[in-house]
Design an enzyme around this catalytic site. Structure first.
Site, short mmCIF file in Angstrom:
data_model
loop_
_atom_site.label_atom_id
_atom_site.label_comp_id
_atom_site.label_asym_id
_atom_site.label_seq_id
_atom_site.Cartn_x
_atom_site.Cartn_y
_atom_site.Cartn_z
N GLU A 121 0.83 -1.29 0.07
CA GLU A 121 -0.17 0.04 -0.11
C GLU A 121 0.71 1.32 0.04
O GLU A 121 0.52 2.04 0.86
CB GLU A 121 -0.94 -0.13 1.09
CG GLU A 121 -2.06 -0.86 0.90
CD GLU A 121 -3.44 -0.41 1.95
OE1 GLU A 121 -3.33 0.33 2.48
OE2 GLU A 121 -4.18 -1.58 2.24
N ASP A 173 1.02 -8.72 2.74
CA ASP A 173 -0.25 -8.73 3.23
C ASP A 173 -1.09 -9.62 2.38
O ASP A 173 -1.59 -9.44 1.49
CB ASP A 173 -0.97 -7.34 3.15
CG ASP A 173 -2.38 -7.35 3.71
OD1 ASP A 173 -3.01 -8.51 4.17
OD2 ASP A 173 -3.06 -6.21 3.64
#
Length: 735
Positions: free
Chosen positions: A419, A608
């Site tokens: 991200e 993730d």
């Protein structure tokens, strides 16, 4: 973050101080004021199951049974309905017992009642009387006409008083609409306990805090019983969504109430409360908190966490002028916002512990440290998702500095970030980390290909940074997970691959390094999978594709020749910087290692994965195979994956399995769980140490991340590895 690093010096552990708090008094927009709807009965009736309380403990509609509270037997003529509104004709009694202690009860009674609440009116007065001698907020004495919020406060408060003056015990239960007369009996052995893990969906789903399976009731009405004390054991019922203690004689509420994270409605009206526990701020899913006619002069700052609480009922309390003015002029949400933005920073947590797994001696060149961290993209970090977080703690200017403190102090050899916005990589991460000897590789998600240059800068992706003084980058690859899946020959004609997998543009970044000194090589894969629990099948396909590509790449890399042009001169930092008075360290490059087969190359897979430890993606990585009919695949069709199953040749192990995984790696108001992992090939790497969990006492005080100390809703994971004996390779003797 507020926890300290492991410095990699043999036998020492070092920690750093938390990032200093910043000004938290900036204004923050609030949500529009909601309108209170009639109480609904939204909990479906279900059969008893292994999560439900005792049949004897809540045999509520067995005529002739007695109501036991705190060991004393008290008979009641009115039913204690666990749904909020029950038809008024329902009668019955029941017992309340601690789910864990059998005979322990929930509340202490002052009077014995029989045949209903005969003394209700004499105790609390008429319908227009303010209880407990409290002074009202003045809604009825304003010089200007009351606005909608004032009118709502007065109407609701008056309703509470009418109930108390008309001998209505269990008022909510008696007024319930459409509830089954057949309210369920359950067993204490079926209760949810601290040791059980309730599976929840990822953040963003509408009902991620739903009740446990087979839990037939989630509402509890203990109103109108002249209760003076609440036993903390009541709050073991963590599935409760509605709890009513109105029209009693409570002077305090136990802090354990903060355990009821699924609570939506809480009524503590018409009691004798002079204060609320700070743990009330943990109830971030509250939509309604009623405190009419108590003795509250102020509220704890933690009430500011209740960003979803459209109704904060305070009429009939001697509230101080500042709070009174805000709620009268602007309503509940504005008062909650004021408390949130005015609150002092929470006390920082203790440092995260460093867990030593292997203390055997090892040469420095054979150590490898790695960090993985979802840094929370700034465009996802907004009050709509993190309404419990003060505005200054959400700002990118603050968060990026705390993130950088984390990276700087961990000082890992390799850092895998998820991200990361393209623009943030170019303008912040890469130039800032260059001063710390890091070079970086970045690829955004697939949607960036369809956008113009300016829009593409806002797309997030995966970034891998590495210590340039220690490693040489041999190769870098991006894996377009959807594109790779679609182009498999066996996927042609499969509708699910186009309808479900293709729209998810997640990527993984693969880097291939060589240690400058030891010559050992390592493959590092940095992945970020799709988040939505409704697409479990897509996550399985994404992992299967990732592992398939890693198998091909490792085969290619195992045949790569040794480097012939390693640097023979002193290493220089990636941006050429060096502090005054210091000289560049002379790096003596060692010969390249050769590897005889693909699985002999050290490999780390991290990131993730948005998948819990018992999910299909994790099972595939951990076990090396997954059945074609795995439940996560949802009976969809994905070519050979769903005909023959999936497998891979790597012997992966989770670094955190040494401590039975973390309690969580992602922590928000409606979800906490492990979704981030560091996997390593145990035939070529050994785990030496890992960074542990966040201070549990701190977690009991904060309802979710991000906050002033933790800039992301994910935790950074950090591990130290040792390269195992080089028996699988030989040195290039011709170097």
């Amino acid at each position: 973050m507020a926890d300290g690093p492991y410095r990699f010096q043999q036998g020492n552990q070092h920690f750093y101080q938390p990032f200093s708090a910043r000004n938290r008094n900036q204004p923050r927009a609030s949500s529009p004021l909601g309108v209170r709807l009639p109480f609904e009965t939204d909990s479906p009736s279900r059969s008893p199951g292994p999560q439900s309380p005792s049949r004897q403990a809540f045999g509520m509609y067995n005529t002739g049974s007695q109501h036991i509270l705190n060991g004393g037997q008290r008979a009641f003529g009115l039913p204690l309905n666990l749904n909020k509104y029950q038809h008024q004709g329902h009668q019955g009694q029941h017992q309340h017992q601690d789910p864990n202690q059998g005979g322990h009860s929930y509340a202490h009674h002052h009077h014995t009642h029989s045949g209903g609440m005969a003394n209700g009116a004499s105790q609390f007065g008429g319908g227009n009387h303010l209880q407990n001698g409290s002074q009202g907020l003045g809604f009825g004495n304003m010089s200007k006409p009351p606005n909608d919020h004032w009118q709502l406060q007065m109407t609701m408060a008056q309703q509470e008083r009418d109930w108390s003056s008309s001998n209505v015990g269990h008022a909510y239960a008696r007024l319930a609409q459409g509830s089954s007369k057949d309210l369920v009996t359950t067993t204490a052995s079926m209760m949810t306990t601290d040791g059980e893990k309730e599976q929840r969906q990822r953040p963003g789903d509408d009902d991620s805090t739903s009740k446990p399976k087979n839990q037939s009731w989630t509402e509890l009405d203990l109103g109108g019983q002249t209760i003076r004390f609440i036993s903390p054991s009541l709050f073991n019922y963590r599935f409760l969504t509605k709890l009513y203690f109105n029209n009693n004689r409570l002077t305090s509420v136990p802090g354990e109430i903060g355990q009821l994270r699924t609570l939506r409605s809480l009524d503590l009206s018409i009691n004798e409360l002079r204060s609320l526990p700070s743990q009330i701020g943990m109830l971030v899913n509250l939509k309604e908190l009623l405190l009419f006619d108590n003795k509250l002069q102020t509220l704890p700052y933690e009430v500011g966490n209740l960003y979803q609480c459209a109704i904060l009922g305070l009429e009939g309390n001697p509230l101080n002028d500042e709070l009174k003015s805000i709620i009268m002029d602007s309503g509940s949400l504005e008062l909650i916002k004021y408390l949130r933005e005015s609150a002092p920073d929470p006390e920082p947590p203790n440092d995260r512990d460093w867990h030593v797994v292997d203390e055997s001696p090892i040469v420095e060149a054979d150590k490898l440290t790695l960090l993985t961290y979802n840094t929370l993209c700034q465009h996802y970090c907004n009050p709509g998702l993190y309404g419990y977080t003060p505005q200054p703690a959400l700002s990118w200017d603050h968060r990026r500095e705390v993130i950088m403190d984390e990276l700087r102090n961990r000082n890992a050899d390799i850092m895998c970030l998820q991200e990361v916005e393209h623009d943030a990589f170019e303008t912040y991460f890469r130039p800032t980390l260059a001063h710390m000897d890091y070079k970086g590789v970045f690829w955004p998600k697939g949607r960036a290909k369809t956008m113009g240059p300016n829009e593409a800068k806002m797309v997030d992706g995966c970034a891998t940074f590495y210590k340039s003084s220690k490693y040489i980058l041999l190769d870098k690859q991006v894996i377009d997970l959807a594109g790779t899946a679609i182009n498999r020959p066996d996927m042609k004609g499969e509708a699910d691959i186009y309808n479900r997998v293709m729209p998810k543009d997640n990527v993984a970044v693969v880097t291939f390094f060589e240690n400058r000194v030891s010559g050992a090589r390592v493959i590092v894969a940095n992945a970020h999978l799709h988040w939505d629990e409704e697409y479990k099948d897509v996550k399985v396909v994404q992992v299967a594709v990732l592992l398939e590509v890693l198998t091909k790449l490792s085969t290619t890399y195992s045949s790569w020749p040794p480097l012939k042009d390693k640097e023979k001169q002193p290493f220089r930092f990636s941006n050429g910087d060096l502090p005054d008075g210091e000289e560049h360290e002379v790096i003596q490059p060692g010969p390249s290692m050769a590897y005889t087969d693909p699985i002999s190359i050290p490999m780390i897979l991290c990131g993730d994965f948005n998948s819990l430890p018992d999910s299909g993606p994790v099972e595939l990585i951990r076990n090396g195979k997954l059945a074609p009919n795995h439940p996560d695949l949802q009976k969809r069709k994905y070519g050979k994956f769903t005909r023959d199953g999936m497998d891979h040749p790597f012997n992966f192990k989770s670094a955190y399995s040494e401590i039975n995984e973390m309690p969580f790696t992602n922590y928000v108001s409606n979800f906490e769980g492990v979704v981030d992992y560091i996997w390593y090939a145990r035939n070529s790497l050994g785990i030496r140490g890992i960074l542990g969990q966040v201070d549990p006492e701190y977690i009991r005080r904060v309802p979710g991340f991000p906050n002033i100390h933790f800039p992301s809703d994910h935790l950074a994971l950090f591990a130290e590895f040792g390269i195992k004996a080089r028996r699988l390779g030989v040195k290039d003797k011709d170097k």
